[in-house]
Write a protein that holds these residues in place. Sequence first.
Motif, PDB file in Angstrom:
ATOM      1  N   ASN A 381       1.188  -0.837   0.086  1.00 18.18           N
ATOM      2  CA  ASN A 381      -0.463   0.013   0.332  1.00 18.18           C
ATOM      3  C   ASN A 381       0.373   1.157  -0.181  1.00 18.18           C
ATOM      4  OD1 ASN A 381      -2.435  -1.301   0.416  1.00 18.18           O
ATOM      5  ND2 ASN A 381      -1.740  -2.011   2.656  1.00 18.18           N
ATOM      6  N   GLY A 382       2.248   0.978   0.137  1.00 21.59           N
ATOM      7  CA  GLY A 382       2.823   2.597   0.027  1.00 21.59           C
ATOM      8  C   GLY A 382       3.166   2.830   1.934  1.00 21.59           C
ATOM      9  N   ILE A 383       3.321   2.332   2.556  1.00 20.05           N
ATOM     10  CA  ILE A 383       3.218   2.534   3.892  1.00 20.05           C
ATOM     11  C   ILE A 383       4.520   2.040   3.757  1.00 20.05           C
ATOM     12  CG2 ILE A 383       2.715   2.153   6.071  1.00 20.05           C
ATOM     13  CD1 ILE A 383      -0.579   2.288   4.699  1.00 20.05           C
ATOM     14  N   THR A 384       5.149   2.946   4.648  1.00 22.53           N
ATOM     15  CA  THR A 384       7.048   2.604   4.695  1.00 22.53           C
ATOM     16  C   THR A 384       7.189   2.408   6.581  1.00 22.53           C
ATOM     17  OG1 THR A 384       7.510   3.441   2.684  1.00 22.53           O
ATOM     18  CG2 THR A 384       9.269   3.111   4.788  1.00 22.53           C
ATOM     19  N   GLN A 385       7.856   1.872   6.958  1.00 19.47           N
ATOM     20  CA  GLN A 385       8.568   1.917   8.560  1.00 19.47           C
ATOM     21  C   GLN A 385       8.905   3.280   8.777  1.00 19.47           C
ATOM     22  OE1 GLN A 385      10.731  -2.179   7.999  1.00 19.47           O
ATOM     23  NE2 GLN A 385      10.411  -1.900  10.512  1.00 19.47           N
ATOM     24  N   PRO A 386       8.071   3.574   9.885  1.00 16.64           N
ATOM     25  CA  PRO A 386       8.861   4.491  10.894  1.00 16.64           C
ATOM     26  C   PRO A 386      10.443   4.364  11.193  1.00 16.64           C
ATOM     27  CG  PRO A 386       6.948   3.406  12.007  1.00 16.64           C
ATOM     28  CD  PRO A 386       7.491   2.575  10.960  1.00 16.64           C
ATOM     29  N   MET A 387      11.613   5.279  11.236  1.00 18.36           N
ATOM     30  CA  MET A 387      12.416   5.071  12.289  1.00 18.36           C
ATOM     31  C   MET A 387      12.442   5.616  13.707  1.00 18.36           C
ATOM     32  SD  MET A 387      15.307   6.948   9.271  1.00 18.36           S
ATOM     33  CE  MET A 387      17.177   6.667   9.952  1.00 18.36           C
ATOM     34  N   VAL A 388      11.605   6.567  14.274  1.00 14.07           N
ATOM     35  CA  VAL A 388      11.231   6.138  15.075  1.00 14.07           C
ATOM     36  C   VAL A 388      10.370   5.815  16.390  1.00 14.07           C
ATOM     37  CG1 VAL A 388      12.278   9.197  14.831  1.00 14.07           C
ATOM     38  CG2 VAL A 388       9.594   8.258  14.589  1.00 14.07           C
ATOM     39  N   ILE A 389      10.246   6.062  16.835  1.00 15.46           N
ATOM     40  CA  ILE A 389       9.071   4.934  17.541  1.00 15.46           C
ATOM     41  C   ILE A 389       7.896   5.793  17.096  1.00 15.46           C
ATOM     42  CG2 ILE A 389       8.075   3.396  19.580  1.00 15.46           C
ATOM     43  CD1 ILE A 389      11.272   3.212  19.422  1.00 15.46           C
ATOM     44  N   PRO A 390       6.349   4.608  16.476  1.00 17.35           N
ATOM     45  CA  PRO A 390       5.850   5.440  16.428  1.00 17.35           C
ATOM     46  C   PRO A 390       4.244   5.750  17.626  1.00 17.35           C
ATOM     47  CG  PRO A 390       6.143   2.715  15.759  1.00 17.35           C
ATOM     48  CD  PRO A 390       7.134   3.431  16.480  1.00 17.35           C
ATOM     49  N   ALA A 391       3.268   5.904  17.845  1.00 18.94           N
ATOM     50  CA  ALA A 391       1.854   6.247  17.896  1.00 18.94           C
ATOM     51  C   ALA A 391       2.100   5.492  19.682  1.00 18.94           C
ATOM     52  CB  ALA A 391       1.351   6.488  17.318  1.00 18.94           C
ATOM     53  N   TRP A 392       2.525   6.059  20.444  1.00 16.26           N
ATOM     54  CA  TRP A 392       2.790   6.235  22.023  1.00 16.26           C
ATOM     55  C   TRP A 392       0.700   5.251  21.921  1.00 16.26           C
ATOM     56  CZ3 TRP A 392      -0.173   5.721  26.009  1.00 16.26           C
ATOM     57  CH2 TRP A 392       0.269   5.508  27.468  1.00 16.26           C
ATOM     58  N   ASN A 393       0.965   4.157  22.438  1.00 19.37           N
ATOM     59  CA  ASN A 393      -1.012   3.308  23.454  1.00 19.37           C
ATOM     60  C   ASN A 393      -0.484   3.111  24.325  1.00 19.37           C
ATOM     61  OD1 ASN A 393      -0.100   0.727  22.319  1.00 19.37           O
ATOM     62  ND2 ASN A 393       0.817   1.899  20.765  1.00 19.37           N
ATOM     63  N   PRO A 394      -1.598   3.040  25.352  1.00 19.94           N
ATOM     64  CA  PRO A 394      -1.239   2.426  26.504  1.00 19.94           C
ATOM     65  C   PRO A 394      -1.215   1.244  26.951  1.00 19.94           C
ATOM     66  CG  PRO A 394      -3.738   3.488  26.253  1.00 19.94           C
ATOM     67  CD  PRO A 394      -2.878   3.161  24.623  1.00 19.94           C
ATOM     68  N   GLY A 395      -1.268  -0.270  25.572  1.00 18.19           N
ATOM     69  CA  GLY A 395      -0.986  -1.526  25.142  1.00 18.19           C
ATOM     70  C   GLY A 395       0.461  -1.492  25.214  1.00 18.19           C
ATOM     71  N   GLY A 396       1.299  -0.543  24.794  1.00 20.36           N
ATOM     72  CA  GLY A 396       2.589  -0.289  23.973  1.00 20.36           C
ATOM     73  C   GLY A 396       2.197  -1.485  22.867  1.00 20.36           C
ATOM     74  N   TYR A 397       1.267  -1.697  22.280  1.00 20.00           N
ATOM     75  CA  TYR A 397       1.365  -2.338  20.959  1.00 20.00           C
ATOM     76  C   TYR A 397       2.189  -1.531  20.049  1.00 20.00           C
ATOM     77  CZ  TYR A 397      -1.979  -4.715  23.704  1.00 20.00           C
ATOM     78  OH  TYR A 397      -1.828  -5.688  24.821  1.00 20.00           O
ATOM     79  N   LEU A 398       2.020  -2.548  18.752  1.00 22.16           N
ATOM     80  CA  LEU A 398       2.546  -1.939  17.228  1.00 22.16           C
ATOM     81  C   LEU A 398       3.404  -1.383  17.071  1.00 22.16           C
ATOM     82  CD1 LEU A 398      -0.917  -1.028  15.872  1.00 22.16           C
ATOM     83  CD2 LEU A 398       0.211  -3.677  15.982  1.00 22.16           C
ATOM     84  N   ASN A 399       5.010  -1.562  17.404  1.00 18.87           N
ATOM     85  CA  ASN A 399       5.903  -0.181  17.705  1.00 18.87           C
ATOM     86  C   ASN A 399       6.638  -1.614  16.495  1.00 18.87           C
ATOM     87  OD1 ASN A 399       8.771   0.607  17.173  1.00 18.87           O
ATOM     88  ND2 ASN A 399       9.146   0.022  18.980  1.00 18.87           N
ATOM     89  N   ASN A 400       6.573  -0.648  15.189  1.00 19.02           N
ATOM     90  CA  ASN A 400       7.465  -1.169  13.604  1.00 19.02           C
ATOM     91  C   ASN A 400       8.503   0.015  12.760  1.00 19.02           C
ATOM     92  OD1 ASN A 400       6.022   0.789  13.287  1.00 19.02           O
ATOM     93  ND2 ASN A 400       5.743  -0.189  11.381  1.00 19.02           N
ATOM     94  N   ALA A 401       8.448   0.013  14.273  1.00 18.77           N
ATOM     95  CA  ALA A 401      10.429   0.837  13.566  1.00 18.77           C
ATOM     96  C   ALA A 401      11.388   0.690  13.309  1.00 18.77           C
ATOM     97  CB  ALA A 401      10.415   1.598  15.062  1.00 18.77           C
ATOM     98  N   CYS A 402      11.934   0.650  12.316  1.00 16.17           N
ATOM     99  CA  CYS A 402      13.156   0.030  11.717  1.00 16.17           C
ATOM    100  C   CYS A 402      14.259  -0.325  12.418  1.00 16.17           C
ATOM    101  CB  CYS A 402      14.325   1.079  11.607  1.00 16.17           C
ATOM    102  SG  CYS A 402      12.648   1.753   9.725  1.00 16.17           S
ATOM    103  N   HIS A 403      14.382  -1.879  12.282  1.00 19.80           N
ATOM    104  CA  HIS A 403      15.385  -2.216  12.957  1.00 19.80           C
ATOM    105  C   HIS A 403      17.108  -2.399  12.733  1.00 19.80           C
ATOM    106  CE1 HIS A 403      17.873  -6.210  14.165  1.00 19.80           C
ATOM    107  NE2 HIS A 403      17.753  -5.521  14.836  1.00 19.80           N
ATOM    108  N   ARG A 404      17.930  -2.089  13.454  1.00 19.95           N
ATOM    109  CA  ARG A 404      19.105  -1.435  13.085  1.00 19.95           C
ATOM    110  C   ARG A 404      19.952  -1.869  13.635  1.00 19.95           C
ATOM    111  NH1 ARG A 404      19.383   3.724  17.351  1.00 19.95           N
ATOM    112  NH2 ARG A 404      17.889   2.990  18.802  1.00 19.95           N
ATOM    113  N   ILE A 405      21.556  -2.468  13.669  1.00 26.60           N
ATOM    114  CA  ILE A 405      22.675  -2.764  13.717  1.00 26.60           C
ATOM    115  C   ILE A 405      23.894  -2.085  13.687  1.00 26.60           C
ATOM    116  CG2 ILE A 405      21.833  -5.368  13.268  1.00 26.60           C
ATOM    117  CD1 ILE A 405      23.922  -5.591  11.233  1.00 26.60           C
TER     118      ILE A 405
END
Lengths: 410, 131
Positions: A381-405
């Motif tokens: 759908n053209g949606i890309t992972q964020p580099m920063v931590i995405p929207a905070w939510n009370p359950g701490g779900y759906l953090n899809n920020a980029c992985h890095r090494i």
Amino acid sequence: MNKTLHNRRGFLKKSALTTLAGIVGTEIVFAENMPKNHVPLAFEEGLAGKHPDMIVLSDKPWNVETPPHLLDDAITPIERMFIRNNGLAPEEKIDPKAWTLTIKGESVKAPKTYTLSELKTKFKTYTYQLVLECGGNGRSGFVPQTSGNQWDQGAVSCAEWTGVRLKDILNDVGLKDDAVYIGYYGKDLHPSRDPSKVVISRGVPIKKALEDETLVAWAVNGQELPLMHGFPLRLVIGGWPASVSGKWLHTIAIRNKEHDGAKMDGHSYRVPRQPIPPGEKLAETPENFRIIESMPVKSLITYPKSGAMLDFGKTLSLRGHAWAGDFGIKEVQVSVDYGATWQKANVQPPKNRLAWQHWSAQIQLPKKGYYEVWARATDANGITQPMVIPAWNPGGYLNNACHRIAVKAV
Amino acid sequence: MIKNLLLVVCTVGLFVAAMQREHTYGTNPASTQALADSVDAETGLALDPNFTIVKAQCTGCHSPKLILQHRFTRDEWLSKIRWMQRNHKLWDLGETEKTVLDYLAKHYAPSQAAYSRREALRNVKWYKLEK
């Protein structure tokens, strides 16, 4: 369980040693040298058959995650599959011959029960590679911290599951026109050990339940399910929070309304309908929170392991996987300059729908020194992972920020 | 289950396995931060005069790791106790509730670190990449 193994001085009791000797088939030499209060591996059911580098977040209930570099295989081996349990694994002896699956609920024409062997013989068997990812994978990245297991990025797997299609079973049972949702029930034990309490009973809308890839599975990677992964039967529904893939499955209710089982309510596996500031409290009503459905686009760098030092001038080979809930991956890119420039990776097509996709790239580091290699995926759908931590939510779900090494050219 | 257990122990020397387990437990960064002068070897919880009460009240039903993973304010810890009382049959802690909260607020409070959307990579174990 562990407490009963030790005497009051913290050494293993003689009875425990006898049991252990029976299991191992030999005497436990140097038992007196074991560290005090140490629980031998044999008693740690959650780690049975697991790689020694798996990370234990909790042992009651068992929650165990996989470091990213151990997820390098195309198909995740059982020893590297994360474990997420809300309750305790069934403690009574499980007899697969006596195991049954009952389909019931407001929206079945009549309830029906199948034995495990009936499921295996009556319906066609299918095998799919399916991504299971905990809805809370990445939770440890949220500030302020939220409750729950503080997963880093390893609560994900893509194994090969074998079973029958739920839609074939439901077709045999016969559904009414008003079916809107399914809800599973399993034989796990509530942490309070109250047998009347349901640990977790979640589900998906009927449309997702009737997809080809929604399996009632008895095997993973060609073997019977390990206890920690739901032996002898579980639901496997790829692409959605893995909590919809109920383990130790004995009943599926076909509902004429959204399923209202344990952990469907409050902020369990839900996020705010409207974004809120980090840390803000929000009344836990269905008006404020929506159920998480398809998981967001994500990727991992599985090779090399973070910390690699390579000789300057050498090509760095990178690889990993990318996935995006119900959708495919359009593109994966890598960066060694914190996102200032990106290089396209090669991405393979998925083995089947809802499987992760393998990517690889070759990069040259421009000079000696310290680098972070970042990977980011874009879904169909053209949606890309964020580099920063995405929207905070009370359950701490759906953090899809980029992985890095971390990498050094030396 | 016994069969599964057997797989794990069949060849590995138990003493070696013992040492590996100790090591694996230590890899969760949240649980290894030195927050107290000394910690209890069995649970990993900070040792102080209230430790025994906390161990008795909090680790009967769940792993001590559920405490070690978290950093909450006193009010937030209280809300966890109330939640467990509502949903997980936690008993009334009576006078020990204050003791438990004192202990949790002292040893497992939020850190004052600045907010970061992505903090620096920590604890990198460097190794030579040969391939």
